[in-house]
Write a protein that holds these residues in place. Structure first.
Motif, PDB file in Angstrom:
ATOM      1  N   UNK A  55       0.809  -1.222   0.000  1.00 23.45           N
ATOM      2  CA  UNK A  55       0.000   0.000   0.000  1.00 23.45           C
ATOM      3  C   UNK A  55       0.836   1.262   0.000  1.00 23.45           C
ATOM      4  N   UNK A  56       1.959   1.242   0.754  1.00 19.26           N
ATOM      5  CA  UNK A  56       2.784   2.450   0.794  1.00 19.26           C
ATOM      6  C   UNK A  56       3.358   2.727  -0.591  1.00 19.26           C
ATOM      7  N   UNK A  57       3.779   1.650  -1.275  1.00 18.26           N
ATOM      8  CA  UNK A  57       4.331   1.824  -2.617  1.00 18.26           C
ATOM      9  C   UNK A  57       3.270   2.409  -3.559  1.00 18.26           C
ATOM     10  N   UNK A  58       2.034   1.891  -3.461  1.00 20.04           N
ATOM     11  CA  UNK A  58       1.018   2.426  -4.369  1.00 20.04           C
ATOM     12  C   UNK A  58       0.651   3.852  -4.000  1.00 20.04           C
ATOM     13  N   UNK A  59       0.696   4.171  -2.693  1.00 22.31           N
ATOM     14  CA  UNK A  59       0.412   5.558  -2.307  1.00 22.31           C
ATOM     15  C   UNK A  59       1.504   6.493  -2.797  1.00 22.31           C
ATOM     16  N   UNK A 105      -7.868   7.091  -1.557  1.00 19.21           N
ATOM     17  CA  UNK A 105      -8.717   6.739  -0.421  1.00 19.21           C
ATOM     18  C   UNK A 105      -9.107   5.262  -0.492  1.00 19.21           C
ATOM     19  N   UNK A 106      -9.385   4.757  -1.696  1.00 26.53           N
ATOM     20  CA  UNK A 106      -9.701   3.340  -1.843  1.00 26.53           C
ATOM     21  C   UNK A 106      -8.553   2.468  -1.386  1.00 26.53           C
ATOM     22  N   UNK A 107      -7.324   2.878  -1.721  1.00 26.48           N
ATOM     23  CA  UNK A 107      -6.162   2.081  -1.331  1.00 26.48           C
ATOM     24  C   UNK A 107      -5.934   2.177   0.176  1.00 26.48           C
ATOM     25  N   UNK A 108      -6.202   3.353   0.763  1.00 23.73           N
ATOM     26  CA  UNK A 108      -6.053   3.483   2.216  1.00 23.73           C
ATOM     27  C   UNK A 108      -7.044   2.578   2.950  1.00 23.73           C
ATOM     28  N   UNK A 109      -8.224   2.371   2.356  1.00 25.56           N
ATOM     29  CA  UNK A 109      -9.214   1.528   3.023  1.00 25.56           C
ATOM     30  C   UNK A 109      -8.888   0.047   2.887  1.00 25.56           C
ATOM     31  N   UNK A 110      -8.018  -0.298   1.930  1.00 25.73           N
ATOM     32  CA  UNK A 110      -7.826  -1.708   1.580  1.00 25.73           C
ATOM     33  C   UNK A 110      -7.091  -2.567   2.602  1.00 25.73           C
ATOM     34  N   UNK A 129      -5.542  -1.950  -8.951  1.00 28.61           N
ATOM     35  CA  UNK A 129      -6.116  -0.663  -8.550  1.00 28.61           C
ATOM     36  C   UNK A 129      -5.429   0.464  -9.321  1.00 28.61           C
ATOM     37  N   UNK A 130      -4.102   0.409  -9.377  1.00 25.01           N
ATOM     38  CA  UNK A 130      -3.375   1.487 -10.056  1.00 25.01           C
ATOM     39  C   UNK A 130      -3.657   1.462 -11.559  1.00 25.01           C
ATOM     40  N   UNK A 131      -3.720   0.258 -12.144  1.00 18.99           N
ATOM     41  CA  UNK A 131      -3.971   0.197 -13.591  1.00 18.99           C
ATOM     42  C   UNK A 131      -5.382   0.677 -13.909  1.00 18.99           C
ATOM     43  N   UNK A 132      -6.327   0.347 -13.029  1.00 17.07           N
ATOM     44  CA  UNK A 132      -7.682   0.868 -13.219  1.00 17.07           C
ATOM     45  C   UNK A 132      -7.678   2.387 -13.152  1.00 17.07           C
ATOM     46  N   UNK A 133      -6.883   2.940 -12.225  1.00 17.63           N
ATOM     47  CA  UNK A 133      -6.779   4.396 -12.127  1.00 17.63           C
ATOM     48  C   UNK A 133      -6.206   4.980 -13.415  1.00 17.63           C
ATOM     49  N   UNK A 134      -5.171   4.315 -13.954  1.00 19.18           N
ATOM     50  CA  UNK A 134      -4.577   4.792 -15.211  1.00 19.18           C
ATOM     51  C   UNK A 134      -5.632   4.784 -16.316  1.00 19.18           C
ATOM     52  N   UNK A 135      -6.431   3.700 -16.368  1.00 19.89           N
ATOM     53  CA  UNK A 135      -7.480   3.625 -17.390  1.00 19.89           C
ATOM     54  C   UNK A 135      -8.456   4.773 -17.255  1.00 19.89           C
ATOM     55  N   UNK A 136      -8.857   5.072 -16.008  1.00 18.45           N
ATOM     56  CA  UNK A 136      -9.789   6.187 -15.804  1.00 18.45           C
ATOM     57  C   UNK A 136      -9.181   7.494 -16.261  1.00 18.45           C
ATOM     58  N   UNK A 137      -7.887   7.677 -15.931  1.00 21.09           N
ATOM     59  CA  UNK A 137      -7.246   8.937 -16.308  1.00 21.09           C
ATOM     60  C   UNK A 137      -7.152   9.062 -17.820  1.00 21.09           C
ATOM     61  N   UNK A 138      -6.862   7.940 -18.504  1.00 23.01           N
ATOM     62  CA  UNK A 138      -6.770   7.997 -19.959  1.00 23.01           C
ATOM     63  C   UNK A 138      -8.140   8.324 -20.550  1.00 23.01           C
ATOM     64  N   UNK A 263     -22.906  -4.298  -4.760  1.00 20.75           N
ATOM     65  CA  UNK A 263     -23.210  -5.109  -3.596  1.00 20.75           C
ATOM     66  C   UNK A 263     -22.192  -6.232  -3.435  1.00 20.75           C
ATOM     67  N   UNK A 264     -21.878  -6.910  -4.543  1.00 24.99           N
ATOM     68  CA  UNK A 264     -21.039  -8.098  -4.434  1.00 24.99           C
ATOM     69  C   UNK A 264     -19.560  -7.798  -4.310  1.00 24.99           C
ATOM     70  N   UNK A 265     -19.115  -6.684  -4.878  1.00 27.10           N
ATOM     71  CA  UNK A 265     -17.683  -6.394  -4.903  1.00 27.10           C
ATOM     72  C   UNK A 265     -17.184  -6.095  -3.493  1.00 27.10           C
ATOM     73  N   UNK A 266     -15.874  -6.308  -3.241  1.00 28.89           N
ATOM     74  CA  UNK A 266     -15.313  -5.918  -1.941  1.00 28.89           C
ATOM     75  C   UNK A 266     -15.520  -4.417  -1.714  1.00 28.89           C
ATOM     76  N   UNK A 267     -15.802  -4.032  -0.466  1.00 31.77           N
ATOM     77  CA  UNK A 267     -16.224  -2.645  -0.207  1.00 31.77           C
ATOM     78  C   UNK A 267     -15.209  -1.586  -0.640  1.00 31.77           C
ATOM     79  N   UNK A 268     -13.885  -1.761  -0.409  1.00 26.28           N
ATOM     80  CA  UNK A 268     -12.972  -0.709  -0.876  1.00 26.28           C
ATOM     81  C   UNK A 268     -13.002  -0.555  -2.398  1.00 26.28           C
ATOM     82  N   UNK A 269     -13.164  -1.698  -3.117  1.00 30.26           N
ATOM     83  CA  UNK A 269     -13.240  -1.624  -4.575  1.00 30.26           C
ATOM     84  C   UNK A 269     -14.525  -0.903  -4.992  1.00 30.26           C
TER      85      UNK A 269
END
Lengths: 572, 107
Positions: A55-59, A105-110, A129-138, A263-269
C-alpha cells in the motif's frame, strides 16, 4: 497529402501522471515477487509485511502522479499530446485530482479489509487498482474516440477482476460476472456508435469531428451559415454512443447492473469504482456531447434531458425500498449520476465546471460512506443490512456518528460538501435556462432524504433492539469476554499483545459456554472496530474533505473548475 | 460490379444484429461471450469499410479505421481471457454457467 506522426519528448511529459502510475503498477508486481509470499503453506496473509510495503508503494505512486498533475497544471502548455489523441488541459488535470483522490482513499481503506478477509495476492490487488486508475485517467483525458475506448477497456478489465477478488464469496464472483457481461455488451454498442460517427464525420479525433460539424456547409458546398441537418448516420451513431455512455455512468434505463455489482464487490473496490468509473465516464460523456457535439445539441438534448430526469426520479424511488446500506448507496449513486447529468444538459462552462466540482465533493462523501461499510462488512458480505445497524449508536458511537455524518452529507445538508455540490449544479441548471431540472432535482433530493435518514433512524432511534443488546451487553460485557476466553483457552495470563489479539477475534466460544442467547451471540459475533492507521487516515481525510469542500474551499474550487473548463473548451 | 461501402455496412449491421441476438437470448455464459465477440467483429468490418471508402478530405489518406480495428481485436482478446477465467471460476463452484441461474442478488 502526406502526414508524419511524431511523438516528441514534450508529448511524454504531457502524459506524465499516467506514466508514473503505470510504472508504479509494474513496480508493485515486481516487489510482490521479492516479498515473502503470503500464499505459501503455513503463512497467512499479513505475514511478510505485504500489508505495509505494497500500500505504501502504491500511495507513493499516486502521490507522484498527483505531483506531476500539479506541475502540469501550473507549468504545462495544456496542448493535446500524440496528434490530438490525449489532452493535458486543466479540465483534464482537475479530473485527475478527483480520480487520484478516489484511488488513494480506496487504497487506504484496503489493507485492513484485506487483512480481515484474509485475502492473498495483494500484489495483483494494488497493481490492478493502479492500472484501473490509469485507465480512468486515460478515459478522462481522451480527445479521440480511440483513446476513450482504450481507457474504458483498461479500467473495465481491472475492475472485472477486482470485483471478483473475494474468490470464496459467491456474490463477489457473481458481481464480476454480471459486470463483465453487461459492461462489455455496452462497450460493443459504444464501439458501433463510434464506428458510425467515424463514418459520418471521417475522423475519430474530437478536433476532426468538431471541425467537420462546424464546417459542414462548406464541405457540402452550401452557403455558409445555411441550416444543414445532421446526417442520419451521425444521428444513429450518437444514439448508440449515448446508450454506451449511459450504461457506464449507470443512468436509468441502463442502471440494472449497478446495485448487484456494487453489492457483491469488496467494499474498498466498490468505493473506488463508484467514484472513479463515474468520474471517468461522465467527464468523457460531457466532453463528447457538451463540447464536441455542441453544434448539433438540438438533436441530442431532448434525449439526454429525458435520461437525466428518469435517472434522478427512478434512482431515488428505487433506493427507498432498499434494506441494505451497500445497495442503498448503489441506488443513491444512480441518483447522483442523475444530478451530474444536469451538468451535461446545462453544458457550457458553468455546466461542465459544476460536474467537476460535484465529482470532487462526491469523491469524499461516497468514499467516506463506503469506508464505513468496508469496516462493517463481514467475509460473507453480510453486516451492512439495516437490521445489523440497529442500535449501532449504543454499541459503536464513533462508527454510527461517522456513517450518520456521511449520510447527512450525501442527502445534502448545508455545512457539508454535498450541499455545496448540489447548490452549484442546480445553479448551473438555472443559469442555462432549465428551471424544470432545478425543480425536479430539489423535489427528488427531498425524497432522497427519506432513505438516508432511515439509516440514521435505524442506528440511533430503534430503542427496542438497542435496549435488548445493551441489556445483554451488561450481563455479558464485551470487554471481559476476551479475558474469560483467554482463561478458558490457556489458563495462563498472556501478554498484552495476546490479549488484544483475542479481543479482536469473535469471542463465540466463551459466549456459548456461558449459555447466552442467540441474539447476543449474533450481536457480539465480531465486534466492529476501525482497525489500522490507513483506515483511520482514510476516514479522517474524508471527514476533513467533506467539511472543507462544503465551507472553506468551495468558492476557490469552483473558481478553479471554471477556469479549468474555460481553458479545456478553448484548447480542444 | 465492385465491392462498395454498402456491402461492408450491410455485412457489419447483419453481424452486429446476430451478435446482439446471441448476447441477449443465449443462456450459456460462453455463448453470450461469443455474441459479444461477434458484435465487436461487426464493428471491425464497419470500421475498415469506412476507412477504405473515406471521402472527407484531410482524413481520407489516414488509416484511422483500420488501426482502430487492430486495437479492437487486441482488446477483445484481453477481454476474452478475463471472461473465460471468470467463467471457469464460477463453473468450479456451481457446476453451471447458465446466466439465468447466477441470480443470488436481485433488486
Amino acid at each position: 497529402m502526406s502526414f508524419t506522426f511524431i511523438a516528441s519528448a514534450a508529448d511524454w511529459g504531457r502524459i506524465a501522471p499516467e506514466l508514473v502510475l503505470a510504472i508504479f503498477a509494474l513496480l508493485i508486481l515486481l516487489t510482490d515477487l521479492l516479498l515473502p509470499q503470503a500464499g505459501k503453506k503455513g503463512m497467512k496473509a499479513g505475514d511478510g509485511g505485504n500489508f505495509i510495503v505494497l500500500p505504501v508503494l502504491s500511495l507513493v505512486g499516486l502521490a507522484g502522479a498527483l505531483a506531476a498533475s500539479i506541475i502540469l497544471f501550473n507549468f504545462g502548455d495544456y496542448l493535446p499530446a500524440f496528434n490530438h489523441m490525449i489532452g493535458s488541459d486543466p479540465g483534464t488535470l482537475y479530473a485527475y485530482f478527483i480520480i487520484l483522490t478516489a484511488s488513494a482513499l480506496g487504497i487506504l481503506l484496503s489493507p485492513a479489509y484485506l487483512k480481515r478477509l484474509n485475502l492473498l495476492h495483494q500484489g495483483e490487488y494494488y497493481a490492478l487498482m493502479l492500472l484501473g486508475t490509469v485507465g480512468m485517467m486515460i478515459m478522462v483525458a481522451a480527445t479521440s474516440f480511440l483513446t476513450i475506448f482504450l481507457g474504458l477497456e483498461m479500467l473495465s478489465l481491472a475492475l472485472y477482476i477486482l470485483c471478483g477478488f473475494v474468490m470464496r464469496r459467491a456474490t463477489s464472483r457473481e458481481s464480476s460476472m454480471k459486470y463483465f457481461l453487461l459492461s462489455s455488451f455496452a462497450s460493443a454498442i459504444l464501439l458501433y456508435g463510434i464506428a458510425l460517427t467515424y463514418g459520418a464525420t471521417g475522423s475519430t479525433s474530437f478536433a476532426g469531428i468538431s471541425n467537420y460539424l462546424l464546417h459542414r456547409a462548406d464541405l457540402l458546398h452550401l452557403l455558409p451559415g445555411a441550416h444543414v441537418p445532421a446526417p442520419t448516420l451521425l444521428l444513429i451513431g450518437m444514439g448508440l454512443l449515448m446508450v454506451g455512455f449511459a450504461f457506464k455512468v449507470s443512468a436509468v434505463p441502463f442502471q440494472a447492473w449497478t446495485p448487484d455489482v456494487y453489492d457483491g464487490a469488496p467494499a474498498p473496490v466498490t468505493a473506488f469504482m463508484s467514484v472513479g468509473t463515474k468520474a471517468a465516464a461522465l467527464i468523457a460523456f460531457a466532453r463528447v456531447f457538451a463540447i464536441v457535439f455542441a453544434p448539433i445539441s438540438n438533436d441530442w438534448m431532448p434525449v439526454v434531458w429525458a435520461i437525466t430526469v428518469l435517472t434522478i426520479v427512478v434512482g431515488n424511488i428505487l433506493a427507498l425500498a432498499q434494506s441494505n446500506v451497500k445497495r442503498l448507496l448503489a441506488y443513491s449513486s444512480i441518483a447522483h449520476a442523475g444530478y451530474l447529468l444536469i451538468g451535461v444538459v446545462a453544458g457550457g462552462t458553468v455546466g461542465l465546471s459544476a460536474i467537476l466540482f460535484y465529482l470532487f465533493c462526491y469523491a469524499f462523501l461516497n468514499l467516506g460512506a463506503f469506508g464505513i461499510v468496508s469496516v462493517l462488512e463481514r467475509a460473507d458480505n453480510s453486516g451492512s443490512n439495516l437490521s445489523d445497524l440497529r442500535g449501532l449508536w449504543y454499541r459503536q458511537p464513533l462508527l454510527a456518528g461517522l456513517l450518520a455524518f456521511f449520510m447527512l452529507s450525501l442527502a445534502g445538508f448545508p455545512p457539508m460538501a454535498g450541499f455545496a455540490a448540489k447548490y452549484y449544479i442546480f445553479y448551473a441548471a438555472l443559469q442555462s435556462g432549465h428551471p424544470e431540472l432545478l425543480i425536479i432535482g430539489v423535489l427528488a433530493s427531498v425524497l432522497g432524504m427519506y432513505y438516508y435518514l432511515r439509516v440514521i433512524a435505524a442506528m440511533f432511534m430503534e430503542k427496542e433492539a438497542a435496549a435488548h443488546t445493551a441489556g445483554v451487553a451488561t450481563s455479558v460485557p464485551t470487554r471481559p469476554a476476551p479475558v474469560s476466553g483467554r482463561r478458558v483457552n490457556s489458563g495462563k495470563p498472556g501478554n498484552n499483545a495476546a490479549a488484544t489479539a483475542v479481543a479482536v477475534k469473535p469471542p463465540t466460544a466463551p459466549l456459548s459456554k456461558e449459555k447466552t442467547s442467540v441474539v447476543a451471540e449474533k450481536a457480539l459475533e465480531r465486534p466492529v472496530v476501525i482497525k489500522g492507521w490507513t483506515t483511520w487516515a482514510a476516514l479522517g481525510i474524508t471527514v476533513a474533505g467533506t467539511l472543507l469542500m462544503g465551507t472553506a474551499l468551495a468558492y476557490w474550487l469552483v473558481n478553479l473548475a471554471v477556469y479549468a473548463v474555460g481553458v479545456m473548451m478553448r484548447v480542444m | 460490379m465492385g465491392l462498395t461501402l454498402n456491402h461492408f455496412l450491410v455485412l457489419g449491421a447483419l453481424l452486429f444484429c446476430i451478435g446482439l441476438y446471441g448476447a441477449l437470448a443465449k443462456r450459456n455464459a460462453i455463448a453470450v461471450l461469443m455474441g459479444i465477440e461477434i458484435m465487436l467483429n461487426a464493428v471491425n468490418v464497419t470500421m475498415v469499410g469506412f476507412s477504405f471508402f473515406n471521402k472527407v478530405k484531410p482524413y481520407s489518406t489516414y488509416l484511422t479505421g483500420q488501426i482502430f480495428a487492430i486495437f479492437i481485436i487486441t482488446v477483445a482478446a484481453a477481454e476474452a481471457a478475463v471472461a473465460l477465467a471468470m467463467i471457469i471460476s464460477i463453473y468450479r463452484k456451481r457446476s453451471t454457467v447458465d446466466v439465468g441461474e447466477i441470480n443470488m442478488m436481485k433488486w
